[in-house]
Design an enzyme around this catalytic site. Structure first.
Site: not given
Ligand SMILES: *[C@@H]1O[C@H](CO)[C@@H](O)[C@H](O)[C@H]1NC(C)=O
Ligand SMILES: *[C@@H]1O[C@H](CO)[C@@H](O)[C@H](O)[C@H]1NC(C)=O
Ligand SMILES: *[C@@H]1O[C@H](CO)[C@@H](O)[C@H](O)[C@H]1NC(C)=O
Length: 402
Positions: A173, A374
């Site tokens: 990320s 995610h």
């Protein structure tokens, strides 16, 4: 007022909590030592005098280690997120059983694992002259400074201590924002980082669809946090306690919803029994300016430096903030991991990133689980099988490389 609110929330939670996990309040050093690995904490000072805590993990019984590898966490996270997915992960577990905690898996296979903490998070709230509790100036940073100062400081330090010519880099990320920012703005790091593994990359983010990305459009919210300008969702003892209580209580769905709101919902991969362990260190804080910077990226569909509006000319000598030019990335060792259901790092955005790169990817790997989201890259029940295994395969190819 806030204290009253916190107390009101706490009382019923204390009484309704179920059982404790030994990992729940364990700090990074306790987690690492409990698995039998060697642990070191290094304090690095950046050119702008922030002090970063960098954790190092190694196998206890090896004479020679494989290449060093840096694991760079994402926004509001810390080095701890690479250690807490599952119980176990000990150094003497069989090598062909791939566990869920990426840092322990790499260390078990002989890699020299380095876990930096980005400025402003729980472990890196530190500066040689500024006090994060009283000096507003401490919080005057975004991912620009992590790219410009934190990342080069960490890479140079690891190469120096290990006396190796190159180091592996795995980012998740925001960790990939830092990676691509570094590779596009500082050519020499294209030679020093081998391989570069990007999990759920975040560079151009015009197509992400977490409910929080809509906050980017809420002018009032953004104005409030930019007026405030201090830390954003820092971890403190009381909030940590409440989060941990809430996440082990009968109403833990409340806790999981808060996490899922930000990171995308995937009940299949979330180990609900372990929610208390995950929540006791999360969120770990960043600056409000950093949150605003990501909001700007969502709105502008560009991977650019912080937008100061009318002050851009004073700051950059031009009316618009300079972009990080992905076409300048010049590494032949890029591996991108993505998934079809990632709310933050959407496939569309990742493909925009890949198209902008002039160099071919070494590999584009799509996690073969339809619901993969995610946070699952770090905390998914199948992270061992779908992420850590493939990472170890890539790393192994680089064992012979300088
Ligand atoms: C700040 O950094 C120094 C090393 O320069 C370290 O000794 C100290 O423990 C750190 N403080 C915090 C709160 O992390
Ligand atoms: C590398 O290490 C040496 C001594 O171990 C130190 O003097 C030097 O400043 C270090 N350089 C960097 C870039 O960290
Ligand atoms: C879920 O967490 C519990 C508690 O830590 C653990 O015993 C169990 O093995 C975990 N399950 C998976 C699939 O990781």
């Amino acid at each position: 007022m806030r204290l009253l609110f916190e107390l009101l929330v706490t009382i019923p939670l204390v009484t309704s909590s179920l059982s404790y996990d030994p990992d729940q309040f364990a700090d990074v050093d306790t987690l690492v030592r409990s698995r039998g690995f060697l642990f070191e904490e290094h304090f690095l000072t950046t050119p702008d005098r922030y002090i970063l805590a960098v954790h190092r993990i190694r196998h206890p019984h090896l004479r020679r280690y494989q290449r060093p590898v840096i694991l760079q966490h994402g926004i509001l996270c810390t080095s701890r997120e690479f250690l807490i997915n599952s119980p176990g992960g000990s150094f003497d577990e069989p090598k062909d059983v791939i566990g869920n905690n990426l840092a322990f898996e790499l260390a078990k296979h002989g890699y020299d694992v380095w876990l930096p903490n980005s400025r402003g998070n729980t472990y890196s709230r530190n500066h040689t002259t500024l006090d994060p509790n009283t000096d507003r100036k401490f919080w005057d940073f975004s991912f620009d400074e992590m790219i410009k100062y934190d990342a080069p400081t960490v890479v140079d330090y690891v190469l120096n201590v290990t006396r190796r010519p190159t180091v592996g880099f795995i980012g998740h990320s925001q960790g990939t924002t830092i990676l691509f920012g570094l590779l596009s703005s500082r050519p020499r790091y294209n030679r020093l980082l081998k391989p570069c593994i990007a999990l759920a990359p975040i560079t151009v983010v015009g197509n992400s669809y977490t409910p929080y990305s809509y906050l980017a459009y809420l002018q009032l919210f953004m104005e409030l946090i930019s007026m405030y300008g201090g830390p954003f969702l820092p971890s403190n003892k009381l909030m940590k306690f409440i989060a941990a209580k809430l996440c082990t209580s009968r109403v833990k769905w409340l806790c999981s919803n808060a996490v899922f709101m930000a990171n995308g919902f995937n009940e299949q991969q979330m180990n609900m029994t372990r929610l208390g362990v995950y929540a006791s260190g999360f969120p770990a804080g960043t600056s409000s300016k950093n949150v605003i910077h990501f909001a700007q990226a969502v709105k502008s569909h560009t991977f650019a430096m912080f937008d100061y509006g009318d002050d851009n000319t004073r700051e950059y000598g031009m009316p618009r903030p300079p972009e990080y030019l992905l076409e300048n990335v010049n590494s032949r060792h890029l591996i991108v991991f993505l998934s079809a259901n990632d709310w933050l790092s959407s496939e569309k955005d990742v493909d925009i990133l890949i198209r902008k790169l002039r160099v071919p990817l070494h590999k584009r790997y799509v996690v073969p689980a339809k619901t993969w989201n995610h946070l699952d890259f770090l905390l998914g029940k199948d992270a061992g099988r779908y992420v850590n295994g493939p990472i170890l395969t890539v790393m192994k190819k680089y064992n012979k490389f300088k």
